[in-house]
Design a protein around this motif. Structure first.
Motif, PDB file in Angstrom:
ATOM      1  N   ILE A 144       0.580  -0.986  -0.230  1.00  0.00           N
ATOM      2  CA  ILE A 144      -0.008   0.052   0.159  1.00  0.00           C
ATOM      3  C   ILE A 144       0.752   1.674  -0.183  1.00  0.00           C
ATOM      4  CG2 ILE A 144      -1.457   1.680   1.300  1.00  0.00           C
ATOM      5  CD1 ILE A 144      -2.463  -1.509   2.345  1.00  0.00           C
ATOM      6  N   TYR A 145       2.076   1.501   0.896  1.00  0.00           N
ATOM      7  CA  TYR A 145       3.032   2.535   0.992  1.00  0.00           C
ATOM      8  C   TYR A 145       3.755   2.568  -0.429  1.00  0.00           C
ATOM      9  CZ  TYR A 145       6.672   5.730   2.580  1.00  0.00           C
ATOM     10  OH  TYR A 145       7.541   5.856   2.878  1.00  0.00           O
ATOM     11  N   ASN A 146       3.996   1.558  -1.261  1.00  0.00           N
ATOM     12  CA  ASN A 146       5.093   1.658  -1.946  1.00  0.00           C
ATOM     13  C   ASN A 146       3.833   1.769  -2.943  1.00  0.00           C
ATOM     14  OD1 ASN A 146       7.307   1.550  -0.987  1.00  0.00           O
ATOM     15  ND2 ASN A 146       6.564  -0.304  -0.259  1.00  0.00           N
ATOM     16  N   TYR A 147       2.338   1.521  -3.102  1.00  0.00           N
ATOM     17  CA  TYR A 147       1.808   1.876  -4.309  1.00  0.00           C
ATOM     18  C   TYR A 147       1.793   3.227  -4.817  1.00  0.00           C
ATOM     19  CZ  TYR A 147       1.566  -3.072  -6.464  1.00  0.00           C
ATOM     20  OH  TYR A 147       1.726  -4.299  -6.843  1.00  0.00           O
ATOM     21  N   ALA A 148       1.237   3.807  -3.680  1.00  0.00           N
ATOM     22  CA  ALA A 148       1.264   5.337  -2.805  1.00  0.00           C
ATOM     23  C   ALA A 148       2.430   6.517  -4.025  1.00  0.00           C
ATOM     24  CB  ALA A 148       0.278   5.199  -1.752  1.00  0.00           C
ATOM     25  N   GLU A 149       2.877   5.719  -3.139  1.00  0.00           N
ATOM     26  CA  GLU A 149       4.531   6.513  -3.550  1.00  0.00           C
ATOM     27  C   GLU A 149       5.085   6.403  -5.282  1.00  0.00           C
ATOM     28  OE1 GLU A 149       6.553   8.779  -1.725  1.00  0.00           O
ATOM     29  OE2 GLU A 149       5.187   7.887  -0.155  1.00  0.00           O
ATOM     30  N   LEU A 150       4.478   4.934  -5.717  1.00  0.00           N
ATOM     31  CA  LEU A 150       4.254   5.789  -7.130  1.00  0.00           C
ATOM     32  C   LEU A 150       3.696   5.481  -7.853  1.00  0.00           C
ATOM     33  CD1 LEU A 150       5.545   3.262  -9.769  1.00  0.00           C
ATOM     34  CD2 LEU A 150       4.153   2.059  -8.728  1.00  0.00           C
ATOM     35  N   LEU A 155       2.330  10.791 -10.874  1.00  0.00           N
ATOM     36  CA  LEU A 155       1.926  12.472 -11.160  1.00  0.00           C
ATOM     37  C   LEU A 155       2.521  13.403 -11.309  1.00  0.00           C
ATOM     38  CD1 LEU A 155      -0.214  12.067  -8.085  1.00  0.00           C
ATOM     39  CD2 LEU A 155      -1.435  12.006 -11.023  1.00  0.00           C
ATOM     40  N   ILE A 156       3.848  13.268 -10.692  1.00  0.00           N
ATOM     41  CA  ILE A 156       5.122  14.416 -10.567  1.00  0.00           C
ATOM     42  C   ILE A 156       5.460  13.732 -11.887  1.00  0.00           C
ATOM     43  CG2 ILE A 156       7.021  14.729  -9.843  1.00  0.00           C
ATOM     44  CD1 ILE A 156       6.651  13.997  -7.109  1.00  0.00           C
ATOM     45  N   THR A 157       5.498  12.757 -13.015  1.00  0.00           N
ATOM     46  CA  THR A 157       6.512  12.765 -14.517  1.00  0.00           C
ATOM     47  C   THR A 157       5.145  13.628 -14.730  1.00  0.00           C
ATOM     48  OG1 THR A 157       7.073  10.790 -13.621  1.00  0.00           O
ATOM     49  CG2 THR A 157       6.942  11.680 -15.587  1.00  0.00           C
ATOM     50  N   ILE A 158       3.793  13.384 -14.908  1.00  0.00           N
ATOM     51  CA  ILE A 158       2.740  13.592 -15.963  1.00  0.00           C
ATOM     52  C   ILE A 158       3.143  15.040 -15.776  1.00  0.00           C
ATOM     53  CG2 ILE A 158       0.406  13.989 -16.145  1.00  0.00           C
ATOM     54  CD1 ILE A 158       0.293  11.201 -15.594  1.00  0.00           C
ATOM     55  N   GLY A 159       3.168  15.738 -14.484  1.00  0.00           N
ATOM     56  CA  GLY A 159       3.294  16.848 -14.240  1.00  0.00           C
ATOM     57  C   GLY A 159       4.695  17.751 -15.189  1.00  0.00           C
ATOM     58  N   GLY A 160       5.496  17.329 -14.794  1.00  0.00           N
ATOM     59  CA  GLY A 160       6.799  17.525 -15.289  1.00  0.00           C
ATOM     60  C   GLY A 160       6.267  17.034 -17.433  1.00  0.00           C
ATOM     61  N   ILE A 173      12.824  24.417 -18.204  1.00  0.00           N
ATOM     62  CA  ILE A 173      13.324  23.744 -16.879  1.00  0.00           C
ATOM     63  C   ILE A 173      12.283  22.986 -15.471  1.00  0.00           C
ATOM     64  CG2 ILE A 173      15.231  25.055 -15.243  1.00  0.00           C
ATOM     65  CD1 ILE A 173      15.941  26.718 -16.755  1.00  0.00           C
ATOM     66  N   LEU A 174      11.183  23.690 -15.167  1.00  0.00           N
ATOM     67  CA  LEU A 174      10.695  23.129 -14.100  1.00  0.00           C
ATOM     68  C   LEU A 174      10.291  22.082 -15.133  1.00  0.00           C
ATOM     69  CD1 LEU A 174       9.714  23.284 -11.699  1.00  0.00           C
ATOM     70  CD2 LEU A 174       7.621  24.336 -12.550  1.00  0.00           C
ATOM     71  N   GLY A 175      10.042  21.884 -16.061  1.00  0.00           N
ATOM     72  CA  GLY A 175       8.950  20.477 -16.884  1.00  0.00           C
ATOM     73  C   GLY A 175      10.399  19.530 -16.391  1.00  0.00           C
ATOM     74  N   VAL A 176      11.622  19.535 -16.593  1.00  0.00           N
ATOM     75  CA  VAL A 176      12.610  19.001 -17.070  1.00  0.00           C
ATOM     76  C   VAL A 176      12.459  18.159 -15.765  1.00  0.00           C
ATOM     77  CG1 VAL A 176      15.607  18.798 -17.212  1.00  0.00           C
ATOM     78  CG2 VAL A 176      13.607  19.854 -18.943  1.00  0.00           C
ATOM     79  N   ILE A 177      13.174  18.939 -14.489  1.00  0.00           N
ATOM     80  CA  ILE A 177      12.853  19.046 -13.162  1.00  0.00           C
ATOM     81  C   ILE A 177      12.677  17.559 -12.257  1.00  0.00           C
ATOM     82  CG2 ILE A 177      13.399  19.728 -10.907  1.00  0.00           C
ATOM     83  CD1 ILE A 177      15.192  22.113 -12.013  1.00  0.00           C
ATOM     84  N   LEU A 178      11.103  17.985 -12.759  1.00  0.00           N
ATOM     85  CA  LEU A 178       9.582  17.108 -12.834  1.00  0.00           C
ATOM     86  C   LEU A 178       9.580  16.269 -13.072  1.00  0.00           C
ATOM     87  CD1 LEU A 178       7.209  19.662 -12.533  1.00  0.00           C
ATOM     88  CD2 LEU A 178       8.218  19.237 -10.516  1.00  0.00           C
ATOM     89  N   ILE A 179       9.940  15.488 -14.580  1.00  0.00           N
ATOM     90  CA  ILE A 179      10.660  14.982 -15.509  1.00  0.00           C
ATOM     91  C   ILE A 179      11.598  13.650 -14.955  1.00  0.00           C
ATOM     92  CG2 ILE A 179      10.972  13.703 -17.474  1.00  0.00           C
ATOM     93  CD1 ILE A 179       9.308  15.994 -18.816  1.00  0.00           C
ATOM     94  N   GLY A 180      12.537  14.406 -14.457  1.00  0.00           N
ATOM     95  CA  GLY A 180      13.682  13.706 -14.168  1.00  0.00           C
ATOM     96  C   GLY A 180      13.268  13.076 -12.586  1.00  0.00           C
ATOM     97  N   VAL A 181      12.843  13.847 -11.468  1.00  0.00           N
ATOM     98  CA  VAL A 181      12.206  13.592 -10.475  1.00  0.00           C
ATOM     99  C   VAL A 181      11.696  12.324  -9.920  1.00  0.00           C
ATOM    100  CG1 VAL A 181      11.773  14.029  -7.995  1.00  0.00           C
ATOM    101  CG2 VAL A 181      12.985  15.362  -9.000  1.00  0.00           C
ATOM    102  N   GLY A 182      10.423  12.539 -11.021  1.00  0.00           N
ATOM    103  CA  GLY A 182       9.501  11.260 -10.666  1.00  0.00           C
ATOM    104  C   GLY A 182       9.394  10.315 -11.690  1.00  0.00           C
ATOM    105  N   ILE A 183      10.852  10.170 -13.023  1.00  0.00           N
ATOM    106  CA  ILE A 183      11.242   8.983 -13.835  1.00  0.00           C
ATOM    107  C   ILE A 183      11.865   8.052 -12.407  1.00  0.00           C
ATOM    108  CG2 ILE A 183      12.944   8.020 -15.093  1.00  0.00           C
ATOM    109  CD1 ILE A 183      11.343   9.926 -17.022  1.00  0.00           C
ATOM    110  N   TYR A 184      12.675   8.910 -11.769  1.00  0.00           N
ATOM    111  CA  TYR A 184      14.024   8.272 -10.782  1.00  0.00           C
ATOM    112  C   TYR A 184      13.208   7.995  -9.251  1.00  0.00           C
ATOM    113  CZ  TYR A 184      16.984   7.913  -6.240  1.00  0.00           C
ATOM    114  OH  TYR A 184      17.969   7.575  -6.163  1.00  0.00           O
TER     115      TYR A 184
END
Length: 278
Positions: A144-150, A155-160, A173-184
């Motif tokens: 439950i915890y890890n699916y929620a975090e996933l 959502l962060i990736t989509i926002g990016g 620039i903001l999009g690249v950062i969010l995509i990177g963080v979201g994918i990682y």
């Protein structure tokens, strides 16, 4: 002295008689000043003064009430070591020697009582075996915890991606950062969410983690569950020394066990081990 109050009850009472009045003072004074200001009974700058008064009043309430709670709690709770640890973790009291601890208001009688209560810390805490626990406990990642975090990471990736295609340099620039963080984070949480291997195995013989091979209780010392950090950034860990000088520290927030549950687990299996070797 009565020694029948549990640590949980003492902590709950501490929040009730200490933190609730503190919260009321911090919020109540500015709220009252805001109301009076809207009624044109005090000038607008009075709200700022009310914030200051509320803060000072809250600190005075804490400084007085925390001493009364300390005396009551340490008189009535058997496991004073656990009580003190929990009180620090839950921000009721400060660590020994902390500058804020020195602001507690204690009269001569209070100091005398606390001095006498120090003798209780010469005794080790006593714990009972939890008979509901199985012979061996395998602790896994929490689905439950890890699916929620996933889900949050996706959502962060989509926002990016959304910001990436908005056309301005800043959004790019903001999009690249969010995509990177979201994918990682998505990759990291996916590995946990689909990992079915136990991260911690505990029984009456010893402990094994995904980092450290099986160690018998005779080779383990100072096992405990600790909390580091404050507020939402706080993290819980299982820690212990083994083979005299080696140290293990494994985060448990993403596992299917809570801080309190794991404390009960390691105590129970330590007790069972001690029984086997009596």
């Amino acid at each position: 002295m009565r020694e029948q109050i549990t640590v949980d009850k003492a902590i709950k009472r501490g929040h009730l008689i200490v933190n609730v009045p503190v919260f009321i003072a911090i919020i109540g004074c500015p709220a009252l000043a805001l109301y009076l200001s809207k009624q044109n009974l005090i000038p607008g700058w009075g709200i700022g003064i009310a914030f200051l008064i509320g803060s000072v009043l809250a600190w005075l309430i804490w400084s007085f009430m925390i001493t009364k709670w300390r005396i009551w709690a340490f008189e009535n709770v058997r496991n004073v070591h656990e009580l003190k640890k929990r009180a620090i973790q839950e921000k009721l009291i400060w660590n020994d020697g902390n500058i804020f601890e020195k602001t507690e208001i204690r009269n001569t009688e209070d100091k005398s009582k606390l001095k006498k209560l120090e003798k209780k810390f010469e005794q080790e805490d006593e714990y009972r075996e939890d008979y509901s626990l199985p012979p061996k406990m395998k602790i896994h990642y929490s689905k439950i915890y890890n699916y929620a975090e996933l889900g949050v990471s996706i959502l962060i990736t989509i926002g990016g991606v959304y910001f990436f295609f908005q056309g301005t340099t800043m959004n790019y620039i903001l999009g690249v950062i969010l995509i990177g963080v979201g994918i990682y984070n998505s990759i990291k949480q996916s590995q946990k969410a689909f990992n079915n291997e136990p991260q911690i195995i505990i029984d009456s013989k010893g402990i094994q983690t995904n980092n450290v091979e099986f160690k018998s209780w005779s080779n383990i010392e100072s096992e405990e569950v600790v909390q580091e950090g404050y507020g939402k950034s706080a993290k819980s860990y299982l820690t212990y020394f083994y083979d005299e000088e080696e140290f293990e520290k494994i985060e448990i927030d993403s596992l299917n066990v809570t801080h309190r549950e794991l404390e009960n687990i390691i105590r129970t299996y330590r007790i069972r081990n001690n029984k086997n070797y009596r």
